[in-house]
Design an enzyme around this catalytic site. Structure first.
Site, mmCIF file in Angstrom:
data_model
loop_
_atom_site.group_PDB
_atom_site.id
_atom_site.type_symbol
_atom_site.label_atom_id
_atom_site.label_comp_id
_atom_site.label_asym_id
_atom_site.label_seq_id
_atom_site.Cartn_x
_atom_site.Cartn_y
_atom_site.Cartn_z
ATOM 1 N N ASP A 1 0.843 -1.195 0.000
ATOM 2 C CA ASP A 1 0.000 0.000 0.000
ATOM 3 C C ASP A 1 0.881 1.249 0.000
ATOM 4 O OD1 ASP A 1 1.014 -0.352 2.564
ATOM 5 O OD2 ASP A 1 -0.929 -0.582 3.523
ATOM 6 N N ASP B 1 -7.949 -1.622 14.060
ATOM 7 C CA ASP B 1 -9.344 -1.823 13.641
ATOM 8 C C ASP B 1 -9.504 -3.037 12.726
ATOM 9 O OD1 ASP B 1 -8.126 -0.929 11.338
ATOM 10 O OD2 ASP B 1 -9.342 0.882 11.113
ATOM 11 N N HIS C 1 -7.656 -3.678 9.985
ATOM 12 C CA HIS C 1 -7.348 -3.495 8.560
ATOM 13 C C HIS C 1 -6.086 -4.251 8.161
ATOM 14 C CE1 HIS C 1 -4.997 0.385 9.648
ATOM 15 N NE2 HIS C 1 -4.108 -0.368 9.025
ATOM 16 N N GLU D 1 -9.629 -0.523 5.096
ATOM 17 C CA GLU D 1 -10.279 -0.172 6.357
ATOM 18 C C GLU D 1 -11.575 -0.969 6.531
ATOM 19 O OE1 GLU D 1 -8.672 1.290 8.494
ATOM 20 O OE2 GLU D 1 -7.947 3.297 7.979
#
Ligand code: GLP
Length: 283
Positions: free
Chosen positions: A89, A158, A160, A165
């Site tokens: 990413d 979270d 991810h 996300e």
């Protein structure tokens, strides 16, 4: 620009199953042991497939893996002269030479220590004028390079993976995403603690793209990751926890230290399973 790499091997893009069809959870005493275990798997892969395409992640968690692999390179027990590296990413809008662009981070933390040149590196262009075209080009380039052999992943608090996300489509391809405030706060430490400096947008390999790698290895350490790890491994497969998509992969390994494993209901079972595993199987 995404750097196209040709594998030249014509290998089939079929994930290895290594004799099992479930997420394997390996609980290690600490981050260093996790790094050594995963570096060992990468070294084995490079012995079998010297031009393997290794998918690498940024963040603090994978650093022990890169350190352990670099030590093997220095001692001559691993040959990285034909290895290839693929980025997971990237931030949108940072120039490629910005010290916190993931391309710069990977050059510093992975390529240089492993003695791998930029000609064997591929990544998305976060500074492109046409971001959708850059995303598509990178997704295509990964496939044309023969696919990722082993993708190392961290996990966000979270849940991810990459920068997918919560509520990312589980079949998503490489695309632009907007970061949650939580992720921007988590990553502000790399920008002098100033959350205002953390970009809002990123390019990330999609979950569908990530699932095409032949072997997925997720490393999580520290208590802050315990909830996300439990949701990943023991929760339902659900877009709200993107990492739970690992349950759909035929060869996924989750390596956790004791703190990150602290909320797993099946921790004893995972320990027992790993302890009784035949040596030849590897992770
Ligand atoms: C970023 C990266 C992820 C990484 C996550 C966790 O969001 N895009 O690939 O897994 O951070 O980072 P850390 O390992 O530092 O907790």
């Amino acid at each position: 620009m995404a750097v196209p790499l040709s594998s030249g091997t014509g290998r089939r893009r079929v994930p290895s199953q290594n004799g099992r069809l479930s997420v394997e959870v390996v609980i290690v005493p600490d981050a260093k042991a996790g790094g050594a275990l995963i570096a060992g798997a990468m070294a084995d892969l490079l012995r079998r497939t010297p031009d393997a395409l290794l998918g690498v992640a940024t963040g603090s968690t994978p650093l022990p893996v890169y350190e352990a692999l670099a030590a093997r390179v220095r001692s001559g027990s691993v040959d990285t002269s034909r290895a290839r590296i693929a980025q997971l990413d990237e931030y949108v809008g940072l120039p490629a030479d910005h010290p916190e662009s993931y391309r710069s981070v990977l050059r510093r933390e992975v390529l240089e220590p492993l003695g791998i040149g930029m000609d064997a590196f591929m990544g998305p262009d976060g500074a492109a004028e046409d971001i959708p075209a850059a995303c598509e080009a990178y997704d295509r380039a990964l496939a044309e390079a023969g696919g990722v052999d082993l993708q190392l992943l961290g996990i966000g608090t979270d849940g991810h993976i990459g920068f997918n996300e919560p509520c990312s489509s589980l079949v998503s391809r490489t695309r632009i995403k907007t970061l949650t405030e939580q992720t921007r706060v988590d990553n502000a430490r790399f920008f002098g603690g100033d959350v205002g400096q953390v970009p809002h947008h990123v390019i990330t390999q999609g979950i569908g793209t990530i699932l095409e790698a032949r072997h997925l290895v997720l490393l999580a350490t520290g208590e802050g990751k315990a909830d996300a790890v439990a949701a990943t491994v023991e929760g339902p497969v659900a877009a709200v926890c993107p990492a739970s998509a690992l349950q759909l992969h035929p060869h996924a390994t989750v390596v956790v230290d004791e703190a990150a494993a602290s909320k797993l209901k099946f921790a004893d079972y995972f320990r027992h399973t790993y302890a009784s595993k035949p040596d030849w199987q590897g992770i």
